[in-house]
Design a protein around this motif. Sequence first.
Motif, short mmCIF file in Angstrom:
data_model
loop_
_atom_site.label_atom_id
_atom_site.label_comp_id
_atom_site.label_asym_id
_atom_site.label_seq_id
_atom_site.Cartn_x
_atom_site.Cartn_y
_atom_site.Cartn_z
N ARG A 54 0.82 -1.22 0.00
CA ARG A 54 0.00 0.00 0.00
C ARG A 54 0.85 1.26 0.00
O ARG A 54 0.48 2.29 -0.59
N GLY B 204 -6.63 -0.53 -1.90
CA GLY B 204 -5.85 0.16 -0.89
C GLY B 204 -6.55 1.33 -0.23
O GLY B 204 -6.70 1.39 0.99
N ARG C 39 2.77 -7.03 2.74
CA ARG C 39 1.86 -6.69 1.65
C ARG C 39 0.43 -7.05 2.00
O ARG C 39 0.17 -7.90 2.85
N ARG C 40 -0.52 -6.42 1.32
CA ARG C 40 -1.92 -6.82 1.40
C ARG C 40 -2.22 -7.79 0.26
O ARG C 40 -1.52 -7.80 -0.75
N ASP D 131 -9.69 0.20 1.65
CA ASP D 131 -9.32 -0.46 2.92
C ASP D 131 -9.15 0.57 4.03
O ASP D 131 -9.64 0.40 5.15
N ASP D 132 -8.43 1.64 3.70
CA ASP D 132 -8.07 2.63 4.72
C ASP D 132 -9.29 3.36 5.26
O ASP D 132 -9.29 3.80 6.41
N GLU E 51 0.07 -1.58 -7.53
CA GLU E 51 -1.15 -2.05 -6.87
C GLU E 51 -1.79 -3.19 -7.66
O GLU E 51 -2.77 -3.01 -8.40
N SER F 109 -8.39 -8.00 1.43
CA SER F 109 -8.22 -6.59 1.04
C SER F 109 -9.08 -6.28 -0.17
O SER F 109 -9.12 -7.05 -1.13
#
Length: 469
Positions: free
Chosen positions: A33, A405, A447-448, A408-409, A68, A402
Amino acid sequence: MTRWTPDPTFYPSPRDASAAPAETLAYVAAFDRSASRPDAIAVIDTDPASSSYGSVVGWTDLPHTGDELHHFGWNACSSALCPTAPHPHVERRYLIVPGLRSSRIYVLDVGDDPRAPRIVKEIPADELASRAGYSRPHTIHCGPDGIYVSALGAGDGDDGPGGIAVLDHTTFDVRGPWENDRGDQYLAYDFWWHLTRDVLVTSEWGTPSMIENGIDPALLLNRQYGHRLHFWDLAKRNLVQTVDLGDQYQMPLELRPAHDPTKEYGFVGVVVSVEDLSASIWVWHRVDGSFEVTKVIDIPAEPADAADLPPALQPFGAVPPLVTDIDLSVDDRYLYVSAWGTGELKQYDVSDPFHPVETGSVRLGGVVRRQAHPSSPSERLAGGPQMVEVSRDGKRVYVTNSLYGAWDDQFYPDGVGAWLAKIDVADGGGMALDERFFPHGDDFRGRRVHQTRLQGGDASSDSYCFPSA
């Protein structure tokens, strides 16, 4: 060297695919991310008899940062056996891996050593833009005449339209855009087809500016994300019909057509209704020559204390299910629905696609619940079942946690972590988590993880041109 017999992982019919040997490896997209380290393809041992079962046994870093990784797919599959455009001598050997943010596409060879994917080609963003007019490549499907790549954005600096590019089966060169006449289609996301009916279906998410910084509440509440399905003439590459689900149903994403080539229906998952935060599943089907889309499942939001919610959800006092992936077993019997927000994977018997019956549920993670895995009962999990992959025989389901990115946040601001779970499917329906299989955390090197592909193919990789005997 030319193959004189078809790849043994190509199957004429869904029944043949269902009877194939079980996968022994899984390939997983792992992304950083922070974009400070390269993204990677992780290889997981899925053989229960192996001493390294459930472990990362291979790892291939990509040469750049900031890609990504998201969705990816095979270069070739069972559609190579279709009589209308046969390519029986190609192999299911290469993974086509796009960078959703960078617009690069990588080709990785897993034929020489399946545990050590090797990069053999990189398609730069400017080649995709100049030859096809697209950017932000997303979904990969292997067709009978080429490799199809959906893209969310335009390649000329404009935000859209998104659409589909086609790569050559053999050289992996970008041939060009797929569409001949796109009508008013502008937003893009997933695509699939009914090969024997010359029908291609596409769904809608948003342009790059609408998604890359997270979900935009103003766009959502103003109903500006996608809410339509498009039906195309596959041979002529023309838009034939558009069906609007209603602008309250925002983001119809993943498409899962029936695997039986004699059937002309499929499922689409809708992320959220702006009226009540519910998610829903719809069926497209043909009626008197035209397509209709019918809602068959509603999944309500779950009430929650605002103090337990991330800022994005606090005004609503509830957790939306956020159905962000669905998958259909190869025998067309079970539909799996990931509710990433509430942390649940649901199983429905869809033998009658218009009257689904819920037959199983597994909880992991969730915005509020943070359900632990049985192998680590004290560890509160972030994320939830997101990308879903079903084995060819329908006995195993793999889920990663996930979504994307920036998204997710927003929903897991304290961190989403990384995990891959395996779920065993009981005869006649029902599911149970495999306690022995749970690569997570440091296994993925910070990593995700997003999409999983199974060695030899899986339920969302292949389309078939012959019905089961």
